[in-house]
Design an enzyme around this catalytic site. Sequence first.
Site, PDB file in Angstrom:
ATOM      1  N   TYR A  88       2.199 -31.635  18.201  1.00  0.00           N
ATOM      2  CA  TYR A  88       3.219 -32.390  17.536  1.00  0.00           C
ATOM      3  C   TYR A  88       2.620 -32.836  16.279  1.00  0.00           C
ATOM      4  CZ  TYR A  88       7.072 -35.917  16.841  1.00  0.00           C
ATOM      5  OH  TYR A  88       7.961 -36.631  16.351  1.00  0.00           O
TER       6      TYR A  88
ATOM      7  N   LYS B  29       5.882 -28.495  17.017  1.00  0.00           N
ATOM      8  CA  LYS B  29       6.939 -29.102  16.402  1.00  0.00           C
ATOM      9  C   LYS B  29       6.138 -29.531  15.148  1.00  0.00           C
ATOM     10  CE  LYS B  29       9.930 -33.140  17.090  1.00  0.00           C
ATOM     11  NZ  LYS B  29       9.704 -33.724  15.738  1.00  0.00           N
TER      12      LYS B  29
ATOM     13  N   TYR C 247      -3.366 -44.205  13.871  1.00  0.00           N
ATOM     14  CA  TYR C 247      -4.304 -45.414  13.497  1.00  0.00           C
ATOM     15  C   TYR C 247      -5.757 -44.929  12.850  1.00  0.00           C
ATOM     16  CZ  TYR C 247      -6.357 -50.009  13.171  1.00  0.00           C
ATOM     17  OH  TYR C 247      -7.011 -51.034  12.831  1.00  0.00           O
TER      18      TYR C 247
ATOM     19  N   SER D 274       9.212 -39.419  19.047  1.00  0.00           N
ATOM     20  CA  SER D 274       9.089 -40.495  18.053  1.00  0.00           C
ATOM     21  C   SER D 274      10.698 -41.227  18.285  1.00  0.00           C
ATOM     22  CB  SER D 274       9.048 -39.983  16.713  1.00  0.00           C
ATOM     23  OG  SER D 274       7.602 -39.557  16.588  1.00  0.00           O
TER      24      SER D 274
END
Length: 302
Positions: free
Chosen positions: A138, A167, A112, A49
């Site tokens: 993640y 993560k 989304y 990110s």
Amino acid sequence: MSTKRNFQGIIPPVSIIFDTNGELDKKGMADVIDFLIDAGVDGLFFLGSGGEFSQMSRELRMEVAAFTTEYVNKRVPVLIGTGSPSTHEAITLSKHAEEIGADGIVVINPYYWPLTEENLLVHYGEIAEAVNLPILLYNYPDLTGQNMSPEFVLKLIEKHPNIVGIKDTIDSVGHIHDMILTVKGKYPEFTVLAGFDNHLLNTLSLGGDGAICASINFAPELAIGVYNAFYENDMETAVNLYKRLAILPTMYKLDSPFISVVKEAMKLKGLDISTHVLPPTRMLDSEKQEKLQEILKKAELL
């Protein structure tokens, strides 16, 4: 599938350096990589990110992945973020990461559209079957809108042994604890890494394995210091460093996305880099830069 690799320790989600045209600044990127390796990190995660992957074209993502993997040259393990709302694109990027010699991939769940558990299992399953690389999940529900539960993760890794860790970017000690108890309780080699700076010490204390958090980009000495002191049973040092580390998340509130905040902090700490960011992220104005300096001073970093 390939032999498992246990990614653990302190791994920065590396900021990607761009010139003013939005193109990869290879000199700046190389300087950042050398700085982090010299600081003693346990690996490097590109295209997370904070690495602005969501603002990049597929071609730019591949260019960044190829350059960084080649430049690191096996000095530390390289993880490449290959997540996408499209399963097809995620597979394409994952295969590319394998071809260029990355050591593993990090795959955020599609954003989304919220997916049914069945569809999410199939999504990850198809990626896992397409490559021989170790995979870190993640989990970042604040951005994806969908949380991965420990029970879901357990189902995934029971079917796909090359899924080796997660993560867990979630502001919940309870969730991290449940992930450790449920998943590591059955598969001790599964790696649980905190995604937020201020969850490093409690993650280690609960049996987790380290962190992938933004502050490592500009203050690697704090997270590395906490990690090393914890395993040396020097809890006084660990706690003192952690108190400074826990101040830093306040800086992420200065702007959203906070990518520009991290790059400005890197420059303030002495890295001679471009702080250009990809839209819709914007450069920090002077008022926010002053507030950033105050926070870094409070954390004894300036």
